[in-house]
Design an enzyme around this catalytic site. Structure first.
Site, PDB file in Angstrom:
ATOM      1  N   HIS A  81       2.856  -0.129 -13.723  1.00  0.00           N
ATOM      2  CA  HIS A  81       1.854  -1.249 -13.305  1.00  0.00           C
ATOM      3  C   HIS A  81       0.474  -0.633 -14.063  1.00  0.00           C
ATOM      4  CE1 HIS A  81       3.450  -3.182  -9.497  1.00  0.00           C
ATOM      5  NE2 HIS A  81       4.290  -3.474 -10.603  1.00  0.00           N
ATOM      6  N   GLU A  83      -2.475  -0.087 -13.000  1.00  0.00           N
ATOM      7  CA  GLU A  83      -3.204   1.081 -12.227  1.00  0.00           C
ATOM      8  C   GLU A  83      -2.622   2.353 -12.713  1.00  0.00           C
ATOM      9  OE1 GLU A  83      -3.408  -2.886  -9.701  1.00  0.00           O
ATOM     10  OE2 GLU A  83      -1.990  -1.623 -11.101  1.00  0.00           O
ATOM     11  N   CYS A 107      -0.686  -2.954  -5.866  1.00  0.00           N
ATOM     12  CA  CYS A 107       0.631  -2.830  -4.829  1.00  0.00           C
ATOM     13  C   CYS A 107       0.337  -1.531  -4.005  1.00  0.00           C
ATOM     14  CB  CYS A 107       1.694  -3.187  -5.622  1.00  0.00           C
ATOM     15  SG  CYS A 107       2.172  -1.496  -6.630  1.00  0.00           S
ATOM     16  N   CYS A 110       1.007   1.608  -6.330  1.00  0.00           N
ATOM     17  CA  CYS A 110      -0.222   1.804  -7.139  1.00  0.00           C
ATOM     18  C   CYS A 110      -1.475   2.381  -6.130  1.00  0.00           C
ATOM     19  CB  CYS A 110      -0.817   0.830  -7.856  1.00  0.00           C
ATOM     20  SG  CYS A 110       0.425   0.439  -9.431  1.00  0.00           S
TER      21      CYS A 110
END
Length: 168
Positions: A81, A83, A107, A110
């Site tokens: 992801h 992040e 999420c 993250c």
């Protein structure tokens, strides 16, 4: 001769950093979801950026991009992801006290990385998965860890970028 005044209509820091996150998202090869993130220190300096994509060394053409199907036949076990990539791609500094700007509310996975890295504020554009268990878990952890979360407030709906000098 009239006195010159500073230009008006310039973008805010939040708009600038979210713009960098959105521009980063344009590097994503995911056909469905493009997310970018930008980490900023307390002096408004960018110290990391990332987008959602495969890990380094993994060929984009050799892994699936599907959203549904058997787990190993989808993108989910393989994608990093935005992040997490921004945290991993930071310029080698301690991220304690930094903010992360992200196109999509993080999420739960993250959120763990954000908390562990010492980031103290999440600024997001969209929270379209707010009702999901992963988003609920993320919010709970971020809240309990004292990480501030807020939706970005932009004064305009879009910013036009051009690579042509005559458009500037």
């Amino acid at each position: 001769m009239p006195e010159l005044k500073k230009r008006t209509g310039y973008i805010s820091w939040d708009e600038y950093f979210m713009g960098v996150a959105l521009l980063s998202a344009m590097r994503s090869k995911d056909p469905n979801t493009q997310v970018g993130a930008c980490i900023v220190n307390d002096k408004n300096k960018i110290v990391g950026a990332g987008y959602n994509g495969l890990p380094m060394g993994c060929d984009d053409d050799e892994f699936p991009w599907e959203k549904q199907g058997a787990f190993l036949d989808t993108k989910y076990p393989y994608i990093c992801h935005a992040e997490l990539n921004a945290i991993l791609n930071n310029i080698g500094m301690d991220l304690r006290g930094c903010k992360i700007y992200t196109a999509l509310f993080p999420c739960n996975e993250c959120a763990k990385a954000i908390i562990q890295s010492g980031i103290t504020e999440v600024v997001y554009l969209s929270d379209k998965y707010a009702g999901t268990d992963t988003a609920k878990a993320s919010r709970l952890m971020l809240d309990k860890a004292g990480v501030r979360c807020r939706e970005v407030v932009a004064r305009s709906n879009s910013i036009l970028l051009s690579f042509r000098e005559e458009d500037v």
